[in-house]
Enzyme design. Structure first.
Site, PDB file in Angstrom:
ATOM      1  N   CYS A 262      -4.540  13.022  13.916  1.00 30.93           N
ATOM      2  CA  CYS A 262      -5.070  11.708  13.603  1.00 30.93           C
ATOM      3  C   CYS A 262      -4.839  10.823  14.816  1.00 30.93           C
ATOM      4  O   CYS A 262      -4.255  11.264  15.801  1.00 30.93           O
ATOM      5  CB  CYS A 262      -4.423  11.121  12.365  1.00 30.93           C
ATOM      6  SG  CYS A 262      -2.729  10.632  12.609  1.00 30.93           S
TER       7      CYS A 262
ATOM      8  N   LYS B 245       0.842  -1.210   0.000  1.00 30.87           N
ATOM      9  CA  LYS B 245       0.000   0.000   0.000  1.00 30.87           C
ATOM     10  C   LYS B 245       0.871   1.252   0.000  1.00 30.87           C
ATOM     11  O   LYS B 245       0.630   2.191  -0.743  1.00 30.87           O
ATOM     12  CB  LYS B 245      -0.904  -0.011   1.237  1.00 30.87           C
ATOM     13  CG  LYS B 245      -1.567   1.318   1.507  1.00 30.87           C
ATOM     14  CD  LYS B 245      -2.316   1.327   2.810  1.00 30.87           C
ATOM     15  CE  LYS B 245      -1.532   1.701   4.026  1.00 30.87           C
ATOM     16  NZ  LYS B 245      -1.291   3.131   4.247  1.00 30.87           N
ATOM     17  N   ASN B 246       1.900   1.266   0.843  1.00 27.97           N
ATOM     18  CA  ASN B 246       2.704   2.488   0.999  1.00 27.97           C
ATOM     19  C   ASN B 246       3.625   2.764  -0.186  1.00 27.97           C
ATOM     20  O   ASN B 246       4.236   3.832  -0.258  1.00 27.97           O
ATOM     21  CB  ASN B 246       3.508   2.443   2.298  1.00 27.97           C
ATOM     22  CG  ASN B 246       2.629   2.714   3.507  1.00 27.97           C
ATOM     23  OD1 ASN B 246       1.445   3.022   3.365  1.00 27.97           O
ATOM     24  ND2 ASN B 246       3.203   2.590   4.697  1.00 27.97           N
TER      25      ASN B 246
ATOM     26  N   ARG C 148      -8.245  -0.371   5.352  1.00 31.35           N
ATOM     27  CA  ARG C 148      -7.443   0.667   4.690  1.00 31.35           C
ATOM     28  C   ARG C 148      -6.143   0.100   4.146  1.00 31.35           C
ATOM     29  O   ARG C 148      -5.619   0.608   3.159  1.00 31.35           O
ATOM     30  CB  ARG C 148      -7.090   1.788   5.690  1.00 31.35           C
ATOM     31  CG  ARG C 148      -8.249   2.702   6.026  1.00 31.35           C
ATOM     32  CD  ARG C 148      -7.745   3.881   6.812  1.00 31.35           C
ATOM     33  NE  ARG C 148      -6.582   4.458   6.164  1.00 31.35           N
ATOM     34  CZ  ARG C 148      -5.629   5.158   6.769  1.00 31.35           C
ATOM     35  NH1 ARG C 148      -5.710   5.385   8.071  1.00 31.35           N
ATOM     36  NH2 ARG C 148      -4.614   5.637   6.103  1.00 31.35           N
TER      37      ARG C 148
ATOM     38  N   ARG D 124       1.320  14.516  13.557  1.00 30.27           N
ATOM     39  CA  ARG D 124       1.777  14.256  12.185  1.00 30.27           C
ATOM     40  C   ARG D 124       1.719  15.492  11.278  1.00 30.27           C
ATOM     41  O   ARG D 124       0.937  15.549  10.333  1.00 30.27           O
ATOM     42  CB  ARG D 124       0.993  13.094  11.570  1.00 30.27           C
ATOM     43  CG  ARG D 124       1.125  11.842  12.385  1.00 30.27           C
ATOM     44  CD  ARG D 124       0.370  10.684  11.783  1.00 30.27           C
ATOM     45  NE  ARG D 124       1.146   9.999  10.765  1.00 30.27           N
ATOM     46  CZ  ARG D 124       0.711   8.922  10.127  1.00 30.27           C
ATOM     47  NH1 ARG D 124      -0.455   8.423  10.379  1.00 30.27           N
ATOM     48  NH2 ARG D 124       1.466   8.331   9.231  1.00 30.27           N
TER      49      ARG D 124
ATOM     50  N   ASP E 166       5.272   0.564  11.942  1.00 25.40           N
ATOM     51  CA  ASP E 166       4.026  -0.048  11.461  1.00 25.40           C
ATOM     52  C   ASP E 166       3.878  -1.510  11.901  1.00 25.40           C
ATOM     53  O   ASP E 166       2.838  -2.123  11.625  1.00 25.40           O
ATOM     54  CB  ASP E 166       3.938   0.054   9.927  1.00 25.40           C
ATOM     55  CG  ASP E 166       3.571   1.459   9.472  1.00 25.40           C
ATOM     56  OD1 ASP E 166       3.229   2.296  10.326  1.00 25.40           O
ATOM     57  OD2 ASP E 166       3.636   1.721   8.251  1.00 25.40           O
TER      58      ASP E 166
HETATM   59  C1  UD1 Z   1       4.753   6.868   6.401  1.00 30.49           C
HETATM   60  C2  UD1 Z   1       3.889   5.662   6.208  1.00 30.49           C
HETATM   61  C3  UD1 Z   1       3.367   5.182   7.550  1.00 30.49           C
HETATM   62  C4  UD1 Z   1       4.532   4.964   8.519  1.00 30.49           C
HETATM   63  C5  UD1 Z   1       5.429   6.172   8.584  1.00 30.49           C
HETATM   64  C6  UD1 Z   1       6.695   5.926   9.390  1.00 30.49           C
HETATM   65  C7  UD1 Z   1       2.962   6.005   4.015  1.00 30.49           C
HETATM   66  C8  UD1 Z   1       1.765   6.311   3.184  1.00 30.49           C
HETATM   67  N1  UD1 Z   1       2.793   6.018   5.334  1.00 30.49           N
HETATM   68  O1  UD1 Z   1       3.939   7.882   6.972  1.00 30.49           O
HETATM   69  O2  UD1 Z   1       2.656   3.958   7.332  1.00 30.49           O
HETATM   70  O3  UD1 Z   1       4.014   4.707   9.797  1.00 30.49           O
HETATM   71  O4  UD1 Z   1       5.851   6.563   7.279  1.00 30.49           O
HETATM   72  O5  UD1 Z   1       7.393   4.858   8.880  1.00 30.49           O
HETATM   73  O6  UD1 Z   1       4.026   5.722   3.488  1.00 30.49           O
HETATM   74  N2  UD1 Z   1       7.076  14.678  10.517  1.00 30.49           N
HETATM   75  C9  UD1 Z   1       7.227  16.025  10.780  1.00 30.49           C
HETATM   76  N3  UD1 Z   1       7.028  16.905   9.765  1.00 30.49           N
HETATM   77  C10 UD1 Z   1       6.710  16.510   8.492  1.00 30.49           C
HETATM   78  C11 UD1 Z   1       6.575  15.128   8.240  1.00 30.49           C
HETATM   79  C12 UD1 Z   1       6.776  14.251   9.278  1.00 30.49           C
HETATM   80  O7  UD1 Z   1       7.509  16.422  11.914  1.00 30.49           O
HETATM   81  O8  UD1 Z   1       6.544  17.367   7.610  1.00 30.49           O
HETATM   82  C13 UD1 Z   1       7.276  13.717  11.618  1.00 30.49           C
HETATM   83  C14 UD1 Z   1       6.020  12.897  11.929  1.00 30.49           C
HETATM   84  O9  UD1 Z   1       5.175  13.569  12.825  1.00 30.49           O
HETATM   85  C15 UD1 Z   1       6.631  11.653  12.535  1.00 30.49           C
HETATM   86  C16 UD1 Z   1       7.924  11.470  11.751  1.00 30.49           C
HETATM   87  O10 UD1 Z   1       8.213  12.748  11.173  1.00 30.49           O
HETATM   88  O11 UD1 Z   1       6.922  11.854  13.884  1.00 30.49           O
HETATM   89  C17 UD1 Z   1       7.852  10.451  10.637  1.00 30.49           C
HETATM   90  O12 UD1 Z   1       6.717  10.703   9.842  1.00 30.49           O
HETATM   91  P1  UD1 Z   1       6.683  10.334   8.294  1.00 30.49           P
HETATM   92  O13 UD1 Z   1       7.844   9.488   7.935  1.00 30.49           O
HETATM   93  O14 UD1 Z   1       6.469  11.591   7.527  1.00 30.49           O
HETATM   94  O15 UD1 Z   1       5.355   9.460   8.198  1.00 30.49           O
HETATM   95  P2  UD1 Z   1       4.428   9.399   6.950  1.00 30.49           P
HETATM   96  O16 UD1 Z   1       5.229   9.636   5.739  1.00 30.49           O
HETATM   97  O17 UD1 Z   1       3.202  10.208   7.185  1.00 30.49           O
END
Ligand code: UD1
Length: 432
Positions: A120, A22-23, A400, A125, A308
């Site tokens: 969420c 999915k990711n 999902r 996030r 995850d």
């Molecule tokens: C992706 C995955 C999700 C997984 C996560 C971590 C997808 C669709 N989803 O989510 O399943 O749990 O990686 O492996 O691929 N952060 C910030 N600022 C930002 C972006 C992120 O502070 O602009 C922080 C987040 O709050 C979190 C950390 O960085 O604490 C990692 O988040 P991130 O890697 O961005 O997660 P996702 O990409 O949303």
């Protein structure tokens, strides 16, 4: 609302096949926004987030065909005319990864309007790193009425170092940089296999990307991308969930169609607790016939242990001999499943980012509530070993990201049934 009814006590035996990731599928579908030619993606999992992404793209004017025959998990996405480069709150609130359209839209259309995701179930996030990176590529960003608006005549290559490793942030900027003028260097990138898979697709579309899967990615911008055909990698989180399920139930399970190289941290953690596995090509056999012991766990970015699979490991830890300390380093507030596991008889204390799990506790069936995607998976695993019949409510969360999990588990001996039907059987092929 759909529920699962699970009677525990059966070991998982036989072979289960892993679906596409999915990711990886989500960013690859967003990448189709970068070209006016069709992009064909194979091994697309039949999960709710894919349908949400289809709705997101069609609302912008894309043509998306989803063929869901037995052997054909394929989508063709044609973004010839993008009349409305917007992602509405209605869609973004159900799937945070919708923000993946921000980079491709501003790169291709010169503007994008995307709802802010908000909070969420697993924490705040934010997407500040996506925004900051796009600004460094020259986009003008404004925020109003809960939406981000990004504008740029043409993005310009830049050197961008992420303050924190972000998976979708890396993917968003990677996509934006493909059509930027000049070279972009992204530092401190996520190394997840899903990032490398996206880069593979983008390179097939004519992008010039090097280093995906390492901390430094270099992108030489091109003026146009073309259509391509690409097969999505197997889902390492689904595979990891089955690995843990097999160990927990004392089963003997062959997990087929996975990429064992992507499961390194999960498999080595299971070895540490005493579970035996054997890898053969694209299969991992888990032999869960001996008792396992507790082990501490810290979630980390890839190639570390994935957040995850943390909830699923916690379910396993309730059945291990001894005390496991689980530290969640990626997200705050990702222990919602612990409270439900406690209702089933687990001994878990939460101390900030740490959960102390004392095993081995017998679990007894209860009515429990799924709070997010991976939390739901941990409740399914707990129910598989619980005494009696567990009812899990709100399984739309699990839909999902897990393709027909109840059918897959039933196929290897679990007593599980769904009340209600999330994917009506007649909707075999959907055009939107
Ligand atoms: C992706 C995955 C999700 C997984 C996560 C971590 C997808 C669709 N989803 O989510 O399943 O749990 O990686 O492996 O691929 N952060 C910030 N600022 C930002 C972006 C992120 O502070 O602009 C922080 C987040 O709050 C979190 C950390 O960085 O604490 C990692 O988040 P991130 O890697 O961005 O997660 P996702 O990409 O949303």
């Amino acid at each position: 609302m759909d529920k699962f009814v699970i009677r525990g006590g059966e070991p998982l035996l036989g072979t289960v096949r892993v679906s596409g990731a999915k990711n990886a599928a989500l960013p690859c579908m967003a990448a189709a926004l970068l070209t006016d030619q069709p992009v064909i993606l194979e091994n697309i999992p039949q999960v709710r987030d894919i349908q949400t992404t289809r709705n997101l793209l069609t609302a912008m004017g894309a043509e998306v065909e989803l063929g869901y025959g037995r052997a054909q998990h394929r989508t063709t996405i044609h973004c010839e005319n993008l009349a409305t480069p917007e992602a509405s709150y209605e869609l973004v609130k159900t799937m945070r990864a919708s923000t993946l359209v921000l980079g491709p839209l501003v790169a291709r259309c010169g503007r994008a309007r995307v709802s802010l995701p908000g909070g969420c179930a697993i924490g705040a996030r934010p997407i500040d790193l996506h925004i900051k990176g796009l600004e460094q590529l020259g986009a003008k960003i404004t925020q109003e009425h809960g939406y981000i608006e990004a504008r740029a005549d043409r993005l310009k290559g830049a050197e961008i170092a992420f303050d924190k490793i972000t998976v979708t942030g890396t993917e968003d900027l990677l996509m934006a940089a493909t059509l930027a003028e000049g070279e972009t260097v992204l530092e401190n990138c996520a190394r997840e296999p899903e990032v490398a898979d996206l880069a593979d697709l983008l390179n097939k579309m004519g992008a010039k990307i090097g280093g995906a899967g390492t901390p430094t990615i270099r992108v030489k911008g091109v003026s146009k991308l073309k259509g391509a055909k690409h097969r999505i990698i197997p889902d390492r989180i689904e595979a990891g969930t089955f690995v843990i399920a097999a160990a927990m139930t004392g089963g003997d399970l062959n997990i087929a169609g996975c990429n064992p190289a992507h499961l390194g941290a999960i498999i080595s953690k299971l070895h540490e607790v005493g579970v035996k596995t054997r890898t053969n090509g694209d299969s991992v056999r888990v032999m869960g016939d001996n008792p396992f012991t507790a082990a501490d766990l810290s979630t980390e970015e890839y190639p570390g242990f994935p957040t995850d699979c943390q909830a699923q490991f916690m379910a396993l830890a309730t059945q291990a001999e001894g005390t496991s300390v689980i530290t969640e380093n990626i997200f705050e507030n990702r222990f919602m499943h612990a409270l439900e596991l406690v209702r089933m008889g687990a001994n878990i204390k939460i101390e900030g980012r740490r959960a102390v799990v004392r095993g081995k506790t017998p679990l007894s069936a209860a009515a429990v509530l799924a709070s997010d995607l991976r939390a739901s998976a941990s409740l399914v695993l707990a129910a598989l070993v619980a005494d009696g019949e567990t009812i899990i409510d709100r399984v739309y969360h699990i839909d999902r990201g897990y393709e027909h999990i109840e059918e897959k588990l039933k196929g290897v001996g679990a007593q599980i049934r769904r009340i209600g039907e999330m994917f009506p059987k007649k909707a075999a092929a959907v055009k939107g």
